[in-house]
Design an enzyme around this catalytic site. Sequence first.
Site, PDB file in Angstrom:
ATOM      1  N   THR A 217       0.842  -1.206   0.000  1.00  0.00           N
ATOM      2  CA  THR A 217       0.000   0.000   0.000  1.00  0.00           C
ATOM      3  C   THR A 217       0.876   1.255   0.000  1.00  0.00           C
ATOM      4  O   THR A 217       2.019   1.197   0.431  1.00  0.00           O
ATOM      5  CB  THR A 217      -0.860  -0.056   1.287  1.00  0.00           C
ATOM      6  OG1 THR A 217      -1.767  -1.128   1.149  1.00  0.00           O
ATOM      7  CG2 THR A 217      -1.610   1.223   1.557  1.00  0.00           C
ATOM      8  N   GLY A 247     -10.254  -3.106   3.554  1.00  0.00           N
ATOM      9  CA  GLY A 247      -9.265  -3.116   4.628  1.00  0.00           C
ATOM     10  C   GLY A 247      -9.327  -1.811   5.403  1.00  0.00           C
ATOM     11  O   GLY A 247     -10.349  -1.113   5.406  1.00  0.00           O
ATOM     12  N   THR A 268      -0.054   0.862   6.928  1.00  0.00           N
ATOM     13  CA  THR A 268       0.004  -0.243   5.965  1.00  0.00           C
ATOM     14  C   THR A 268       0.191  -1.542   6.726  1.00  0.00           C
ATOM     15  O   THR A 268       0.946  -1.588   7.701  1.00  0.00           O
ATOM     16  CB  THR A 268       1.136  -0.063   4.934  1.00  0.00           C
ATOM     17  OG1 THR A 268       1.164  -1.236   4.103  1.00  0.00           O
ATOM     18  CG2 THR A 268       2.497   0.132   5.568  1.00  0.00           C
TER      19      THR A 268
END
Length: 350
Positions: A217, A247, A268
């Site tokens: 990410t 997420g 992340t």
Amino acid sequence: MSTTKYTLLFVCLSAILLSACQTTPNPTENQATVQNQRPAYALAIHGGAGTLSRANMSPEKENAYRAALDSALLIGETILKNGGTSLDAVTQTIVFLEDCPLFNAGRGAVFNHDGKNELDASIMEGSGQMAGAVGSVSTVKNPILLARAVMEKSSHVLLTGLGAEQFAREQGIETVDAKWFYTQERWNSLQEAMEEEKQAGKTGAIDAPPTDYKFGTVGCVALDHAGNLAAGTSTGGMTNKRWNRLGDSPIIGAGTYASNDACAVSCTGHGEFFIRYAVAHDVWAMMAYKGLSVAEAGDAVVNKKLVEKGGEGGLIAVDKNGNIALPFNSEGMYRGYAKPGERKVLIYKE
Ligand code: ASP
């Protein structure tokens, strides 16, 4: 009241006002002191955390990542140096990382179980704490631009799926054919993840990510000359995800958070953990309520709380005085930061 009394009262009031003016510190001077303590700007980025070891990285690949991270920092730094806002620096830095196929965001996003790319992003600014986010979009070239449009041009915070796509078209945000997001490497990762799942007889319902997971990410946090903080995060989520899974990245408070009174954070890692422990907000809360420094708060959340719970990943954070923390509990995290006279890119525990 006689004229003498009026004169006396006037003299007293003048004296009080005069002494008040002399003893109250000049607010402009005060502000200058605060501004002198913090750098003109500060910026940090991440390109994902996970099993990143020197042994598994070719020199060419490592150089490509380092160069991309450095270019991303340069984009944000140039905006901030020229007096631009933290919000613009975060937006443009993330646009660059989304367009770079090395990262799991925009072009280069991972594939879901159905072989499609579903993208999530969020952005937040620290002065008015306005925020925008999108989840499960599949044709928007730069989801961070759509997240920003949600923040600035709608009365909502989070739009998902077809509704978000419709909003993108109404706002004239660039859309692309699904093949724009395709990279062979991510496609191969999906095949491997599905094979691993098949071998293990798993269903995907309650499984942990593959053991050699690389998150990938992207995120950016920034402090600008005016003292405004901003944070943004963008991702393709997790390889082989199902059922429109979201997420932490599009969840304000989990993957992204910013408030001028303390810090801006972008995360992340294994998103389910970051959602359950409200990680980005938790860093802010530890600073705001417990008076911890950004380094202490980041360490407490990532290296203690998350580790105890089994949540892998990391985060980047910048505080209102330009201090930066980049904690992670995985093997590595693509990351970097820039301040006046300093620019650094890191990957491993170095
Ligand atoms: N946090 C992201 C998610 O769970 C994945 C990542 O950071 O790579 O969707």
